[in-house]
Design a protein around this motif. Structure first.
Motif, PDB file in Angstrom:
ATOM      1  N   TRP A 254       0.834  -1.207   0.000  1.00 59.07           N
ATOM      2  CA  TRP A 254       0.000   0.000   0.000  1.00 59.07           C
ATOM      3  C   TRP A 254       0.865   1.251   0.000  1.00 59.07           C
ATOM      4  CZ3 TRP A 254      -4.978   0.782  -0.957  1.00 59.07           C
ATOM      5  CH2 TRP A 254      -5.868  -0.290  -0.848  1.00 59.07           C
ATOM      6  N   GLN A 255       1.875   1.273   0.870  1.00 57.35           N
ATOM      7  CA  GLN A 255       2.771   2.435   0.967  1.00 57.35           C
ATOM      8  C   GLN A 255       3.421   2.724  -0.385  1.00 57.35           C
ATOM      9  OE1 GLN A 255       3.654   4.456   3.915  1.00 57.35           O
ATOM     10  NE2 GLN A 255       4.347   5.713   2.220  1.00 57.35           N
ATOM     11  N   ASN A 256       3.895   1.697  -1.055  1.00 58.97           N
ATOM     12  CA  ASN A 256       4.562   1.883  -2.348  1.00 58.97           C
ATOM     13  C   ASN A 256       3.600   2.410  -3.417  1.00 58.97           C
ATOM     14  OD1 ASN A 256       7.004   0.980  -1.310  1.00 58.97           O
ATOM     15  ND2 ASN A 256       6.671  -1.120  -1.964  1.00 58.97           N
ATOM     16  N   VAL A 257       2.406   1.844  -3.494  1.00 64.54           N
ATOM     17  CA  VAL A 257       1.414   2.286  -4.486  1.00 64.54           C
ATOM     18  C   VAL A 257       1.017   3.738  -4.223  1.00 64.54           C
ATOM     19  CG1 VAL A 257      -0.954   1.953  -5.303  1.00 64.54           C
ATOM     20  CG2 VAL A 257       0.542  -0.025  -4.983  1.00 64.54           C
ATOM     21  N   LEU A 258       0.751   4.065  -2.959  1.00 62.08           N
ATOM     22  CA  LEU A 258       0.329   5.423  -2.609  1.00 62.08           C
ATOM     23  C   LEU A 258       1.436   6.444  -2.826  1.00 62.08           C
ATOM     24  CD1 LEU A 258      -1.676   4.548   0.612  1.00 62.08           C
ATOM     25  CD2 LEU A 258      -2.615   5.139  -1.651  1.00 62.08           C
ATOM     26  N   THR A 259       2.657   6.106  -2.463  1.00 60.23           N
ATOM     27  CA  THR A 259       3.785   7.015  -2.668  1.00 60.23           C
ATOM     28  C   THR A 259       3.962   7.312  -4.147  1.00 60.23           C
ATOM     29  OG1 THR A 259       4.901   6.268  -0.667  1.00 60.23           O
ATOM     30  CG2 THR A 259       6.280   7.316  -2.358  1.00 60.23           C
ATOM     31  N   ARG A 260       3.899   6.289  -4.976  1.00 61.11           N
ATOM     32  CA  ARG A 260       4.038   6.470  -6.419  1.00 61.11           C
ATOM     33  C   ARG A 260       2.928   7.375  -6.957  1.00 61.11           C
ATOM     34  NH1 ARG A 260       3.749   1.150  -8.227  1.00 61.11           N
ATOM     35  NH2 ARG A 260       5.565   0.855  -6.923  1.00 61.11           N
ATOM     36  N   PHE A 261       1.689   7.162  -6.503  1.00 59.51           N
ATOM     37  CA  PHE A 261       0.561   7.966  -6.970  1.00 59.51           C
ATOM     38  C   PHE A 261       0.715   9.429  -6.537  1.00 59.51           C
ATOM     39  CE2 PHE A 261      -3.614   9.900  -6.465  1.00 59.51           C
ATOM     40  CZ  PHE A 261      -4.156   9.693  -7.718  1.00 59.51           C
ATOM     41  N   PHE A 262       1.008   9.671  -5.263  1.00 57.52           N
ATOM     42  CA  PHE A 262       1.076  11.046  -4.771  1.00 57.52           C
ATOM     43  C   PHE A 262       2.352  11.776  -5.200  1.00 57.52           C
ATOM     44  CE2 PHE A 262      -2.124   9.369  -1.747  1.00 57.52           C
ATOM     45  CZ  PHE A 262      -3.159  10.190  -2.172  1.00 57.52           C
ATOM     46  N   ASP A 263       3.389  11.055  -5.564  1.00 58.86           N
ATOM     47  CA  ASP A 263       4.554  11.709  -6.176  1.00 58.86           C
ATOM     48  C   ASP A 263       4.157  12.317  -7.521  1.00 58.86           C
ATOM     49  OD1 ASP A 263       6.264  11.115  -4.095  1.00 58.86           O
ATOM     50  OD2 ASP A 263       7.282   9.468  -5.142  1.00 58.86           O
ATOM     51  N   ARG A 264       3.233  11.682  -8.184  1.00 58.33           N
ATOM     52  CA  ARG A 264       2.778  12.150  -9.502  1.00 58.33           C
ATOM     53  C   ARG A 264       1.631  13.155  -9.399  1.00 58.33           C
ATOM     54  NH1 ARG A 264       1.253   8.308 -14.623  1.00 58.33           N
ATOM     55  NH2 ARG A 264       1.255   9.990 -16.139  1.00 58.33           N
TER      56      ARG A 264
ATOM     57  N   ALA B  21     -10.759   8.726  -9.459  1.00 55.58           N
ATOM     58  CA  ALA B  21     -11.236   9.759  -8.533  1.00 55.58           C
ATOM     59  C   ALA B  21     -10.623  11.106  -8.885  1.00 55.58           C
ATOM     60  CB  ALA B  21     -10.908   9.371  -7.089  1.00 55.58           C
ATOM     61  N   MET B  22      -9.344  11.114  -9.197  1.00 58.02           N
ATOM     62  CA  MET B  22      -8.675  12.345  -9.588  1.00 58.02           C
ATOM     63  C   MET B  22      -9.289  12.904 -10.870  1.00 58.02           C
ATOM     64  SD  MET B  22      -4.861  12.979 -10.957  1.00 58.02           S
ATOM     65  CE  MET B  22      -5.368  12.068 -12.364  1.00 58.02           C
ATOM     66  N   GLU B  23      -9.570  12.052 -11.835  1.00 64.39           N
ATOM     67  CA  GLU B  23     -10.194  12.488 -13.081  1.00 64.39           C
ATOM     68  C   GLU B  23     -11.595  13.011 -12.850  1.00 64.39           C
ATOM     69  OE1 GLU B  23      -9.755   9.144 -15.699  1.00 64.39           O
ATOM     70  OE2 GLU B  23      -7.670   9.652 -16.154  1.00 64.39           O
ATOM     71  N   ALA B  24     -12.337  12.413 -11.924  1.00 61.02           N
ATOM     72  CA  ALA B  24     -13.682  12.900 -11.588  1.00 61.02           C
ATOM     73  C   ALA B  24     -13.600  14.308 -11.022  1.00 61.02           C
ATOM     74  CB  ALA B  24     -14.355  11.967 -10.603  1.00 61.02           C
ATOM     75  N   LEU B  25     -12.554  14.620 -10.293  1.00 65.39           N
ATOM     76  CA  LEU B  25     -12.360  15.988  -9.790  1.00 65.39           C
ATOM     77  C   LEU B  25     -12.163  16.948 -10.955  1.00 65.39           C
ATOM     78  CD1 LEU B  25      -9.897  15.278  -6.859  1.00 65.39           C
ATOM     79  CD2 LEU B  25     -12.267  16.070  -6.634  1.00 65.39           C
TER      80      LEU B  25
ATOM     81  N   PRO C 126      -2.679  -4.010  -6.734  1.00 62.67           N
ATOM     82  CA  PRO C 126      -2.107  -2.662  -6.819  1.00 62.67           C
ATOM     83  C   PRO C 126      -2.540  -1.906  -8.075  1.00 62.67           C
ATOM     84  CG  PRO C 126      -0.467  -4.165  -5.985  1.00 62.67           C
ATOM     85  CD  PRO C 126      -1.650  -5.012  -6.405  1.00 62.67           C
ATOM     86  N   GLY C 127      -2.683  -2.606  -9.187  1.00 60.45           N
ATOM     87  CA  GLY C 127      -3.130  -1.955 -10.421  1.00 60.45           C
ATOM     88  C   GLY C 127      -4.537  -1.392 -10.296  1.00 60.45           C
ATOM     89  N   VAL C 128      -5.422  -2.119  -9.637  1.00 65.67           N
ATOM     90  CA  VAL C 128      -6.795  -1.638  -9.433  1.00 65.67           C
ATOM     91  C   VAL C 128      -6.803  -0.460  -8.470  1.00 65.67           C
ATOM     92  CG1 VAL C 128      -9.082  -2.253  -8.541  1.00 65.67           C
ATOM     93  CG2 VAL C 128      -7.852  -3.847 -10.024  1.00 65.67           C
ATOM     94  N   VAL C 129      -5.968  -0.511  -7.436  1.00 64.87           N
ATOM     95  CA  VAL C 129      -5.868   0.622  -6.498  1.00 64.87           C
ATOM     96  C   VAL C 129      -5.469   1.874  -7.266  1.00 64.87           C
ATOM     97  CG1 VAL C 129      -4.641   1.565  -4.506  1.00 64.87           C
ATOM     98  CG2 VAL C 129      -5.316  -0.853  -4.524  1.00 64.87           C
ATOM     99  N   ASN C 130      -4.432   1.785  -8.069  1.00 60.90           N
ATOM    100  CA  ASN C 130      -3.984   2.937  -8.861  1.00 60.90           C
ATOM    101  C   ASN C 130      -5.070   3.411  -9.818  1.00 60.90           C
ATOM    102  OD1 ASN C 130      -1.782   4.783  -9.581  1.00 60.90           O
ATOM    103  ND2 ASN C 130      -1.940   3.777 -11.564  1.00 60.90           N
ATOM    104  N   LEU C 131      -5.773   2.476 -10.448  1.00 69.91           N
ATOM    105  CA  LEU C 131      -6.861   2.818 -11.363  1.00 69.91           C
ATOM    106  C   LEU C 131      -7.951   3.611 -10.644  1.00 69.91           C
ATOM    107  CD1 LEU C 131      -8.397   2.500 -14.097  1.00 69.91           C
ATOM    108  CD2 LEU C 131      -9.366   0.410 -13.106  1.00 69.91           C
ATOM    109  N   ARG C 132      -8.404   3.147  -9.480  1.00 70.60           N
ATOM    110  CA  ARG C 132      -9.473   3.840  -8.741  1.00 70.60           C
ATOM    111  C   ARG C 132      -9.008   5.221  -8.269  1.00 70.60           C
ATOM    112  NH1 ARG C 132     -12.729   1.391 -11.151  1.00 70.60           N
ATOM    113  NH2 ARG C 132     -13.514  -0.621 -10.480  1.00 70.60           N
ATOM    114  N   LEU C 133      -7.770   5.334  -7.789  1.00 69.39           N
ATOM    115  CA  LEU C 133      -7.257   6.649  -7.386  1.00 69.39           C
ATOM    116  C   LEU C 133      -7.237   7.599  -8.579  1.00 69.39           C
ATOM    117  CD1 LEU C 133      -4.339   5.547  -5.043  1.00 69.39           C
ATOM    118  CD2 LEU C 133      -6.414   6.779  -4.344  1.00 69.39           C
TER     119      LEU C 133
END
Length: 99
Positions: free
Chosen positions: A55-65, A91-95, A81-88
């Motif tokens: 989780w830490q690795n997936v989230l760090t990669r996402f929030f670095d970007r 959500a960002m695209e919905a914003l 992890p791929g689905v986690v990144n997809l959903r994040l």
């Protein structure tokens, strides 16, 4: 079931709530809300124990970007992890769609 909490110092505030995904086999839901502090906080409830480092690795990669400043809730039912990144990302695209 495991409950995880993470925080990140981010800079781009979320202005309104967004909800994507569902809690179902191999999936998860993500809820973004405007931040109540100067850090992004994530509260994760997952049915898969022992994956905090993943989780830490997936989230760090996402929030670095994408340095989104928000309070985030994630309810997971075995997503990869791929689905986690997809959903994040969804959500960002919905914003961005609401602009």
């Amino acid at each position: 079931m495991e409950k995880l909490t993470f925080s990140f110092k981010n800079t781009k505030p979320v202005q309104y709530p967004v909800h994507v995904g569902v809690v179902a086999s191999g999936d998860l839901e993500v809820i973004f809300k405007p931040a109540t502090s100067k850090k992004t906080t994530l509260h994760i409830v997952t049915g898969s124990d022992g994956f905090k480092e993943v989780w830490q690795n997936v989230l760090t990669r996402f929030f670095d970007r994408y340095p989104l400043l928000a309070d985030i809730e994630i309810n997971d039912f075995g997503a990869t992890p791929g689905v986690v990144n997809l959903r994040l990302t969804q959500a960002m695209e919905a914003l961005n769609d609401e602009k």
